[in-house]
Motif scaffolding. Structure first.
Motif, PDB file in Angstrom:
ATOM      1  N   GLN A 172       0.834  -1.196   0.000  1.00  0.00           N
ATOM      2  CA  GLN A 172       0.000   0.000   0.000  1.00  0.00           C
ATOM      3  C   GLN A 172       0.876   1.257   0.000  1.00  0.00           C
ATOM      4  O   GLN A 172       0.600   2.209  -0.720  1.00  0.00           O
ATOM      5  N   PHE A 173       1.939   1.243   0.792  1.00  0.00           N
ATOM      6  CA  PHE A 173       2.867   2.370   0.817  1.00  0.00           C
ATOM      7  C   PHE A 173       3.501   2.580  -0.556  1.00  0.00           C
ATOM      8  O   PHE A 173       3.595   3.707  -1.039  1.00  0.00           O
ATOM      9  N   LEU A 174       3.929   1.498  -1.192  1.00  0.00           N
ATOM     10  CA  LEU A 174       4.530   1.584  -2.516  1.00  0.00           C
ATOM     11  C   LEU A 174       3.544   2.134  -3.532  1.00  0.00           C
ATOM     12  O   LEU A 174       3.890   2.959  -4.377  1.00  0.00           O
ATOM     13  N   ARG A 175       2.301   1.716  -3.433  1.00  0.00           N
ATOM     14  CA  ARG A 175       1.271   2.200  -4.364  1.00  0.00           C
ATOM     15  C   ARG A 175       1.060   3.704  -4.199  1.00  0.00           C
ATOM     16  O   ARG A 175       0.982   4.442  -5.184  1.00  0.00           O
ATOM     17  N   VAL A 176       0.968   4.158  -2.951  1.00  0.00           N
ATOM     18  CA  VAL A 176       0.799   5.589  -2.695  1.00  0.00           C
ATOM     19  C   VAL A 176       2.016   6.363  -3.207  1.00  0.00           C
ATOM     20  O   VAL A 176       1.880   7.411  -3.835  1.00  0.00           O
ATOM     21  N   LEU A 177       3.199   5.846  -2.970  1.00  0.00           N
ATOM     22  CA  LEU A 177       4.421   6.485  -3.441  1.00  0.00           C
ATOM     23  C   LEU A 177       4.436   6.597  -4.967  1.00  0.00           C
ATOM     24  O   LEU A 177       4.784   7.649  -5.518  1.00  0.00           O
ATOM     25  N   LEU A 178       4.038   5.561  -5.659  1.00  0.00           N
ATOM     26  CA  LEU A 178       3.975   5.591  -7.125  1.00  0.00           C
ATOM     27  C   LEU A 178       2.925   6.572  -7.622  1.00  0.00           C
ATOM     28  O   LEU A 178       3.138   7.268  -8.620  1.00  0.00           O
TER      29      LEU A 178
END
Length: 143
Positions: free
Chosen positions: A6-12
């Motif tokens: 989820q963190f990676l998705r938000v970062l992207l």
């Protein structure tokens, strides 16, 4: 969905929005056109003013994120590093620049450029005076 995913998705998503906005501002405001015609040969100039603002075409403004200056040959402008994506430094020879009349208190004077007449830049009167001091004379008036 796990926390790291989820963190990676938000970062992207944030990166995508940042890239898209930077690209659109460069195209709409005219920085892209200026940089294609007026590439800067270097990034450091002795006479420069950091944290400056300018208004470009179609209400695109760069507030307190520009370095503006130059040398005996021309005007240099660059955007601060975090915002430089799609905004390479530009260098415009003095003889390609004309100025208009004072327009407003905030962005007082509009400059135009021979190779990109559709991309005016409005600067404060103070910065225009400093640039004219670096140049050694006033800019010619727009016809």
């Amino acid at each position: 969905m796990s926390q790291p995913n989820q963190f990676l998705r938000v970062l992207l998503e944030v990166a995508y929005v940042w890239i898209t906005i930077s690209f659109l501002l460069s195209i709409i405001g005219g920085w892209f056109s200026l940089s294609r015609r007026y590439k800067s040969p270097r990034t450091y100039y002795e006479d420069r003013y950091s944290f400056q603002s300018a208004a470009f075409r179609y209400v695109v403004s760069y507030n307190r994120c520009l370095t503006i200056g130059g040398d005996e040959q021309g005007l240099h402008m660059s955007v601060m590093l975090p915002f430089r994506l799609f905004h390479p430094p530009i260098y415009i020879p003095w003889n390609d620049i004309t100025k208009g009349k004072r327009e407003s208190r905030l962005f007082g004077i509009r400059l135009r450029f021979r190779k990109t007449p559709s991309v005016p830049i409005a600067l404060t009167s103070f910065i225009v005076q400093q640039l004219e001091a670096i140049k050694g004379s006033e800019f010619p008036q727009n016809p």
